[in-house]
Design an enzyme around this catalytic site. Sequence first.
Site, PDB file in Angstrom:
ATOM      1  N   GLY A  71       0.796  -1.218   0.000  1.00 20.68           N
ATOM      2  CA  GLY A  71       0.000   0.000   0.000  1.00 20.68           C
ATOM      3  C   GLY A  71       0.831   1.271   0.000  1.00 20.68           C
ATOM      4  N   THR A  72       1.939   1.273   0.740  1.00 18.18           N
ATOM      5  CA  THR A  72       2.761   2.484   0.819  1.00 18.18           C
ATOM      6  C   THR A  72       3.354   2.839  -0.536  1.00 18.18           C
ATOM      7  OG1 THR A  72       3.268   2.192   3.170  1.00 18.18           O
ATOM      8  CG2 THR A  72       4.829   3.483   1.861  1.00 18.18           C
ATOM      9  N   GLN A 177      -7.898  -0.814   3.850  1.00 13.99           N
ATOM     10  CA  GLN A 177      -8.735  -1.318   4.948  1.00 13.99           C
ATOM     11  C   GLN A 177     -10.161  -1.659   4.524  1.00 13.99           C
ATOM     12  OE1 GLN A 177      -7.756  -2.239   7.849  1.00 13.99           O
ATOM     13  NE2 GLN A 177      -5.726  -1.307   7.972  1.00 13.99           N
ATOM     14  N   SER A 197      -3.172  -3.695  -0.261  1.00 16.04           N
ATOM     15  CA  SER A 197      -2.049  -4.387   0.365  1.00 16.04           C
ATOM     16  C   SER A 197      -2.490  -5.784   0.787  1.00 16.04           C
ATOM     17  CB  SER A 197      -1.558  -3.606   1.592  1.00 16.04           C
ATOM     18  OG  SER A 197      -0.372  -4.168   2.098  1.00 16.04           O
ATOM     19  N   CYS A 329       2.229   1.876  11.447  1.00  9.64           N
ATOM     20  CA  CYS A 329       3.333   2.629  10.846  1.00  9.64           C
ATOM     21  C   CYS A 329       3.809   3.755  11.751  1.00  9.64           C
ATOM     22  CB  CYS A 329       2.905   3.204   9.500  1.00  9.64           C
ATOM     23  SG  CYS A 329       2.445   1.933   8.309  1.00  9.64           S
TER      24      CYS A 329
END
Length: 386
Positions: A71-72, A177, A197, A329
């Site tokens: 995802g990042t 999410q 993710s 994170c």
Amino acid sequence: MDSIYFDHAATTPLDKRVLDAMTPFLTENYGNANSAHQLGRTSKVAIEDARENIAKLLNAEPSEIIFTSGGTESDNAVIKGMITGTGKNEIITSPIEHHAVLHPAESLENEGITIKYLEPNEEGIITAEQVKNAISENTAIVSLMHVNNEIGSINPIKEIAEVCRESGVPFHSDTVQSIGKIPVDVKEFGMDALSISAHKIYGPKGIGVLYVKNGTPWEPWLQGGSQERKRRGGTSNVPGIVGLSKAMELAVDELENNASHYYSLREFAIQQLDEKFDEQFYVNGPRNGGAPHILNVAFLSPDEKGLDGEMLLLNLDIEGICVSNGSACTSGATEPSHVLSGIGLNQDHCNSSIRISFGKHNTKEEVTLLVNKLEGILDRMLAMAG
């Protein structure tokens, strides 16, 4: 002592069915997908099969699916790639996005890019009207998450996408999410880009998806090879891609049952906490109508002062219960959660909060044990505070 795990918004265990799908590509089918020989071709076919499967699950086209490290990377790639692709100099987002959106946006300010932050309401929601009023002729991208990772608020993505489409502005949503918890259909929602993710849906860590709708003005961010049709350089993570495909397939197929289970646990937890703690207990963000798997709560002393959420988390950990104080994170940060501050909560309230996130193997018996342990821990903390 076996741990009770209530931190599924941070990561999930690997589903054995996902591991079984991955195993051949970790052992005998180990070829580099860019190699021309038989082992390479076997890997290449596996990647393209996964791409087609994921596209079908999202109601997208296979050519719109780009594999990333998670995802990042997807968030970074879309924010920076849209600025380059559109040639415009304005980003619209909110102060309660994941840092994988906020930090890339902030880094672009040094290059003359303007960031407009839309203020969420007390439940963490941004309206389509806010977006409409904020868009200008300089807007390169609107990026607003579907489900907030700390408080579970759900943005009206379809309405926001429609406003963006009417203004000719690309719309991106971090759906890390929401995949597997609530339905996601890119054509129905009308979004131009989204991030996924695998490790949030019982898949492997280190693999994700960036969906970019065909025709969207976007330039590749990570360069260095011809992989992903020259849109994302780097040796393809074949077992990860196969695992992500299987995890998404299971998440979509089992969404209704899993979401119902998460909702029942969340409602049961709120009921138990209400009975035990009454006015000491607060739900941060939406009490009703949020994502089924996330419950963010605060515990305040009778004089409305906040308790030490970090100490509460550590005491639960000693009891073998895993929760978090927000995004994985940013765990360990001394500052209050930017999400909780962003919805108007004061520092005491922010610092006394924990996030409980449910998974498909959690039970009501585990919730009861959590609440009972909380009672003893809070009694000790209040006695010490007094």
